[in-house]
Design a protein around this motif. Structure first.
Motif, PDB file in Angstrom:
ATOM      1  N   ARG A  90       0.833  -1.205   0.000  1.00 46.09           N
ATOM      2  CA  ARG A  90       0.000   0.000   0.000  1.00 46.09           C
ATOM      3  C   ARG A  90       0.866   1.253   0.000  1.00 46.09           C
ATOM      4  NH1 ARG A  90      -3.369  -3.229   4.184  1.00 46.09           N
ATOM      5  NH2 ARG A  90      -5.011  -4.105   2.852  1.00 46.09           N
ATOM      6  N   ARG A  91       2.021   1.189   0.634  1.00 44.26           N
ATOM      7  CA  ARG A  91       2.933   2.337   0.652  1.00 44.26           C
ATOM      8  C   ARG A  91       3.683   2.465  -0.666  1.00 44.26           C
ATOM      9  NH1 ARG A  91       6.398   1.049   5.821  1.00 44.26           N
ATOM     10  NH2 ARG A  91       7.833   2.433   4.671  1.00 44.26           N
ATOM     11  N   TRP A  92       3.999   1.331  -1.270  1.00 38.53           N
ATOM     12  CA  TRP A  92       4.811   1.335  -2.490  1.00 38.53           C
ATOM     13  C   TRP A  92       3.992   1.492  -3.770  1.00 38.53           C
ATOM     14  CZ3 TRP A  92       8.316  -3.471  -1.146  1.00 38.53           C
ATOM     15  CH2 TRP A  92       9.302  -3.077  -0.215  1.00 38.53           C
ATOM     16  N   ALA A  93       2.692   1.356  -3.693  1.00 40.04           N
ATOM     17  CA  ALA A  93       1.864   1.327  -4.903  1.00 40.04           C
ATOM     18  C   ALA A  93       1.988   2.600  -5.731  1.00 40.04           C
ATOM     19  CB  ALA A  93       0.398   1.091  -4.531  1.00 40.04           C
ATOM     20  N   HIS A  94       2.374   3.700  -5.112  1.00 38.07           N
ATOM     21  CA  HIS A  94       2.478   4.970  -5.835  1.00 38.07           C
ATOM     22  C   HIS A  94       3.865   5.181  -6.457  1.00 38.07           C
ATOM     23  CE1 HIS A  94      -1.418   6.127  -4.252  1.00 38.07           C
ATOM     24  NE2 HIS A  94      -1.009   5.806  -3.047  1.00 38.07           N
ATOM     25  N   ARG A  95       4.774   4.262  -6.211  1.00 36.69           N
ATOM     26  CA  ARG A  95       6.120   4.404  -6.777  1.00 36.69           C
ATOM     27  C   ARG A  95       6.077   4.235  -8.299  1.00 36.69           C
ATOM     28  NH1 ARG A  95      10.796   2.174  -3.071  1.00 36.69           N
ATOM     29  NH2 ARG A  95      11.749   1.950  -5.133  1.00 36.69           N
ATOM     30  N   PRO A  96       6.837   5.037  -9.042  1.00 37.54           N
ATOM     31  CA  PRO A  96       6.815   4.949 -10.506  1.00 37.54           C
ATOM     32  C   PRO A  96       7.866   3.979 -11.056  1.00 37.54           C
ATOM     33  CG  PRO A  96       8.051   6.871  -9.870  1.00 37.54           C
ATOM     34  CD  PRO A  96       7.612   6.218  -8.577  1.00 37.54           C
ATOM     35  N   ASP A  97       8.126   2.886 -10.337  1.00 32.70           N
ATOM     36  CA  ASP A  97       9.160   1.954 -10.777  1.00 32.70           C
ATOM     37  C   ASP A  97       8.627   0.524 -10.721  1.00 32.70           C
ATOM     38  OD1 ASP A  97       9.005   1.445  -8.079  1.00 32.70           O
ATOM     39  OD2 ASP A  97      11.091   1.960  -7.622  1.00 32.70           O
ATOM     40  N   ALA A  98       9.510  -0.438 -10.919  1.00 33.93           N
ATOM     41  CA  ALA A  98       9.103  -1.839 -10.951  1.00 33.93           C
ATOM     42  C   ALA A  98       8.506  -2.281  -9.619  1.00 33.93           C
ATOM     43  CB  ALA A  98      10.304  -2.716 -11.310  1.00 33.93           C
ATOM     44  N   LEU A  99       9.017  -1.736  -8.523  1.00 32.72           N
ATOM     45  CA  LEU A  99       8.492  -2.112  -7.215  1.00 32.72           C
ATOM     46  C   LEU A  99       7.080  -1.570  -7.022  1.00 32.72           C
ATOM     47  CD1 LEU A  99       9.348  -3.731  -4.803  1.00 32.72           C
ATOM     48  CD2 LEU A  99      10.344  -1.678  -3.792  1.00 32.72           C
ATOM     49  N   ALA A 125       4.897  -1.114  -9.478  1.00 29.75           N
ATOM     50  CA  ALA A 125       4.035  -1.968 -10.292  1.00 29.75           C
ATOM     51  C   ALA A 125       3.788  -3.293  -9.596  1.00 29.75           C
ATOM     52  CB  ALA A 125       4.676  -2.189 -11.660  1.00 29.75           C
ATOM     53  N   ALA A 126       4.829  -3.850  -8.972  1.00 23.24           N
ATOM     54  CA  ALA A 126       4.662  -5.103  -8.243  1.00 23.24           C
ATOM     55  C   ALA A 126       3.716  -4.931  -7.062  1.00 23.24           C
ATOM     56  CB  ALA A 126       6.025  -5.604  -7.764  1.00 23.24           C
ATOM     57  N   ALA A 127       3.767  -3.772  -6.419  1.00 20.83           N
ATOM     58  CA  ALA A 127       2.871  -3.519  -5.289  1.00 20.83           C
ATOM     59  C   ALA A 127       1.416  -3.585  -5.730  1.00 20.83           C
ATOM     60  CB  ALA A 127       3.187  -2.151  -4.685  1.00 20.83           C
ATOM     61  N   GLY A 128       1.119  -3.036  -6.914  1.00 23.89           N
ATOM     62  CA  GLY A 128      -0.249  -3.127  -7.416  1.00 23.89           C
ATOM     63  C   GLY A 128      -0.675  -4.570  -7.619  1.00 23.89           C
ATOM     64  N   ARG A 129       0.243  -5.409  -8.091  1.00 28.11           N
ATOM     65  CA  ARG A 129      -0.093  -6.817  -8.308  1.00 28.11           C
ATOM     66  C   ARG A 129      -0.269  -7.548  -6.980  1.00 28.11           C
ATOM     67  NH1 ARG A 129       3.807  -5.787 -12.357  1.00 28.11           N
ATOM     68  NH2 ARG A 129       5.498  -6.866 -11.245  1.00 28.11           N
ATOM     69  N   VAL A 130       0.530  -7.201  -5.984  1.00 31.92           N
ATOM     70  CA  VAL A 130       0.370  -7.808  -4.661  1.00 31.92           C
ATOM     71  C   VAL A 130      -1.007  -7.493  -4.089  1.00 31.92           C
ATOM     72  CG1 VAL A 130       1.163  -7.708  -2.257  1.00 31.92           C
ATOM     73  CG2 VAL A 130       2.832  -7.915  -4.124  1.00 31.92           C
ATOM     74  N   LEU A 131      -1.429  -6.256  -4.240  1.00 36.82           N
ATOM     75  CA  LEU A 131      -2.752  -5.870  -3.736  1.00 36.82           C
ATOM     76  C   LEU A 131      -3.861  -6.541  -4.546  1.00 36.82           C
ATOM     77  CD1 LEU A 131      -2.125  -2.078  -3.075  1.00 36.82           C
ATOM     78  CD2 LEU A 131      -2.205  -3.943  -1.404  1.00 36.82           C
ATOM     79  N   ALA A 132      -3.620  -6.742  -5.842  1.00 33.56           N
ATOM     80  CA  ALA A 132      -4.611  -7.435  -6.654  1.00 33.56           C
ATOM     81  C   ALA A 132      -4.816  -8.862  -6.168  1.00 33.56           C
ATOM     82  CB  ALA A 132      -4.176  -7.431  -8.123  1.00 33.56           C
ATOM     83  N   LEU A 133      -3.735  -9.490  -5.725  1.00 36.87           N
ATOM     84  CA  LEU A 133      -3.811 -10.874  -5.264  1.00 36.87           C
ATOM     85  C   LEU A 133      -4.287 -10.992  -3.817  1.00 36.87           C
ATOM     86  CD1 LEU A 133      -0.573 -12.494  -6.731  1.00 36.87           C
ATOM     87  CD2 LEU A 133      -2.919 -13.126  -7.258  1.00 36.87           C
ATOM     88  N   ARG A 134      -3.809 -10.075  -2.953  1.00 36.12           N
ATOM     89  CA  ARG A 134      -4.030 -10.273  -1.525  1.00 36.12           C
ATOM     90  C   ARG A 134      -4.606  -9.054  -0.805  1.00 36.12           C
ATOM     91  NH1 ARG A 134       0.081 -13.569  -2.990  1.00 36.12           N
ATOM     92  NH2 ARG A 134       1.689 -11.961  -3.142  1.00 36.12           N
ATOM     93  N   GLU A 191       1.999  -0.500 -21.232  1.00 36.77           N
ATOM     94  CA  GLU A 191       2.509  -1.704 -21.890  1.00 36.77           C
ATOM     95  C   GLU A 191       1.538  -2.315 -22.893  1.00 36.77           C
ATOM     96  OE1 GLU A 191       4.682  -4.430 -19.189  1.00 36.77           O
ATOM     97  OE2 GLU A 191       3.985  -3.091 -17.599  1.00 36.77           O
ATOM     98  N   GLY A 192       0.318  -1.787 -22.981  1.00 34.26           N
ATOM     99  CA  GLY A 192      -0.624  -2.315 -23.947  1.00 34.26           C
ATOM    100  C   GLY A 192      -1.421  -3.491 -23.420  1.00 34.26           C
ATOM    101  N   PRO A 193      -2.342  -4.017 -24.237  1.00 34.40           N
ATOM    102  CA  PRO A 193      -3.273  -5.047 -23.776  1.00 34.40           C
ATOM    103  C   PRO A 193      -2.686  -6.447 -23.713  1.00 34.40           C
ATOM    104  CG  PRO A 193      -3.696  -4.551 -26.072  1.00 34.40           C
ATOM    105  CD  PRO A 193      -2.634  -3.588 -25.624  1.00 34.40           C
ATOM    106  N   ASP A 194      -1.394  -6.599 -24.013  1.00 38.97           N
ATOM    107  CA  ASP A 194      -0.774  -7.918 -23.951  1.00 38.97           C
ATOM    108  C   ASP A 194       0.260  -8.026 -22.841  1.00 38.97           C
ATOM    109  OD1 ASP A 194      -2.160  -9.048 -26.167  1.00 38.97           O
ATOM    110  OD2 ASP A 194      -0.877  -7.905 -27.520  1.00 38.97           O
ATOM    111  N   ALA A 195       0.335  -7.036 -21.958  1.00 43.90           N
ATOM    112  CA  ALA A 195       1.337  -7.042 -20.901  1.00 43.90           C
ATOM    113  C   ALA A 195       1.146  -8.222 -19.959  1.00 43.90           C
ATOM    114  CB  ALA A 195       1.274  -5.736 -20.108  1.00 43.90           C
ATOM    115  N   THR A 196       2.240  -8.885 -19.624  1.00 40.63           N
ATOM    116  CA  THR A 196       2.177 -10.017 -18.700  1.00 40.63           C
ATOM    117  C   THR A 196       1.626  -9.601 -17.338  1.00 40.63           C
ATOM    118  OG1 THR A 196       4.076 -11.001 -19.823  1.00 40.63           O
ATOM    119  CG2 THR A 196       3.539 -11.856 -17.643  1.00 40.63           C
ATOM    120  N   ALA A 197       1.937  -8.379 -16.919  1.00 39.38           N
ATOM    121  CA  ALA A 197       1.469  -7.896 -15.614  1.00 39.38           C
ATOM    122  C   ALA A 197      -0.046  -7.856 -15.526  1.00 39.38           C
ATOM    123  CB  ALA A 197       2.033  -6.499 -15.358  1.00 39.38           C
TER     124      ALA A 197
END
Length: 472
Positions: free
Chosen positions: A316-325, A327-336, A356-362
């Protein structure tokens, strides 16, 4: 294999390449010659980005059946001179899989083509696997001599034959040939089977990698040796650490995570994250800030694997970061994450599509999260992903999320999903498509009796058909 060129989603070719249900519906109303040309293009130029998770063969085979399509183009593709030069499975695998499904539907011409290619083609093993599931014993026995002729009778050829028999995906032909009445066939195949079993036993007796009693330093050195020869070993090395490391080794592991060699640092980060070490999150943040690309990638992946409440709070703290971490924070929140994280997940979903477009792995994780959290505002983005992505697997995830977020799904996309190339997507459609559309009930009846349809789909279909409605 080169990335395929995918046509726009609004064209017949683009729909068929994506495996969308609308592709079938449009194909059946378009001029037959145009449809067959597009269908042949798809089968001869595999449009999938990842054939291991995306299905197309049954989808295309059903279209050939509905169109009474000829197989001349497939035959020419299989037996052209390029087959001798380009032996990659990707060139012919989809065509052979389509022929396999057609053979199971009773297309004799498809069965004959498979037999001929198994005897003459470069990708013969794939064709043999298709025949193993569908041909009779007589047809398979006829292939024993031409297949065995591919292997020389010297030591090298016999070793190659033994490896082929050992690793065969479908063992039925080899078992059949081992009992062949022709002694020259049976003796050679049985010898290959015995050699393969012996080779497997030898490999089990000569394990490579860490041994019991290794030290933490030895594990780190082994991981770094992998880096130096281009092999990423930090995942098995982290598992090894779990077996050899004790509480007294923690300071050494933490130091490795801070400034060790690439192999040691990746191993330590993975180990500490998997163990929910109290310093893991701080070390991950530091690795993202100071580490080279492989270390950053490992740190981000390790963070996404963490399931602790502390990891979710940090996300929740990292979700606003403009880097890979970030982006990962958003995925963590999506899962848990919980209901309070809907806005953050929606923002991450929109940013991933924009960036990244509609085919991004994320998007796989974020789309799942939108459905899990019931984010109704995500429906427009999910519909865009559904239409535009070239990944049928991602489209299926979008369909599942739309079923949970979009009230119009049952009368909209769910209808076309009944013809989708992915069985999991057809299952979702079978549970949600509104039967007020005449096409829906007719399609449900057809899926219920199709011998090639997956059991999960047929179970979902039959749950929608009442006891008084006859399935024919």
């Amino acid at each position: 294999m080169f990335d395929p060129v995918i046509a726009p989603s609004g064209t017949l070719l683009g729909l068929l390449q994506r495996g969308r249900g609308d592709g079938t519906l449009h194909a059946l109303t378009a001029p037959r010659s145009e449809t067959l040309a597009a269908l042949n293009h798809c089968v001869l130029h595999d449009p999938r980005h990842d054939w291991q998770v995306e299905n197309r063969s049954l989808y295309y085979a059903r279209l050939y059946l509905d169109l009474h399509g000829e197989l001349d183009a497939i035959e020419a593709h299989l037996f052209e001179a390029e087959d001798l030069l380009d032996t990659e499975e990707s060139r012919t695998g989809l065509a052979l899989a389509v022929l396999g499904h057609l053979a199971s539907y009773g297309r004799r011409d498809a069965l004959v083509l498979l037999r001929r290619y198994a005897a003459q083609g470069s990708n013969w093993a794939w064709a043999l696997d298709e025949l193993a599931l569908r041909d009779d014993d007589e047809g398979l026995r006829a292939l024993a001599v031409p297949v065995l002729a591919r292997f020389s009778t010297d030591a090298e050829g016999e070793a190659e034959l033994a490896a082929t028999v050992r690793d065969a995906f479908e063992p039925r032909p080899w078992r059949l040939w081992a009992d062949d009445p022709r002694e020259s066939v049976a003796t050679r195949v049985r010898g290959a089977q015995e050699a393969g079993c012996f080779d497997r036993w030898q490999r089990q007796m000569r394990p490579t990698g860490p041994r019991p009693g290794w030290s933490v330093r030895a594990v780190f050195e082994w991981a770094q040796q992998g880096v130096e020869r281009g092999a990423a070993l930090h995942v098995p090395a982290a598992r090894c650490l779990s077996a050899v490391a004790g509480p007294e080794d923690r300071p050494e592991i933490v130091r490795a995570a801070e400034d060790g060699t690439e192999g040691a640092r990746c191993t330590a980060l993975r180990y500490l994250a998997d163990g929910n070490d109290p310093d893991a999150l701080t070390l991950i943040e530091g690795a993202v800030a100071t580490g080279p690309a492989p270390v950053v990638e490992t740190a981000v992946d390790a963070f996404e694997r963490m399931r602790s409440l502390a990891a979710v709070d940090r996300a929740r703290r990292w979700a606003h970061r403009p880097d890979a971490l970030g982006a990962a924070a958003g995925r963590v929140l999506a899962l848990r994450g919980g209901a309070q994280d809907r806005d953050l997940v929606l923002a991450a979903l929109r940013e991933a599509v924009r960036g990244e477009g509609p085919d991004a792995t994320a998007l796989w994780t974020l789309v799942d999260g939108a459905g899990r959290l019931g984010i109704a505002c995500a429906a427009p983005v999910l519909r865009h992903i559904y239409r535009e992505t070239a990944s049928s697997h991602l489209r299926g995830r979008a369909a599942r999320a739309l079923a949970a977020t979009d009230p119009s799904f049952g009368s909209g996309f769910a209808v076309e999903c009944l013809w989708d190339c992915e069985e999991s997507t057809r299952e979702i459609a079978a549970r949600h498509a509104e039967t007020g559309d005449a096409r829906v009930f007719e399609r449900l009846r057809r899926l219920a009796v199709d011998p090639a349809e997956e059991a999960e789909v047929q179970t979902a279909v039959r749950s929608r058909i009442g006891p008084g409605e006859t399935v024919v």
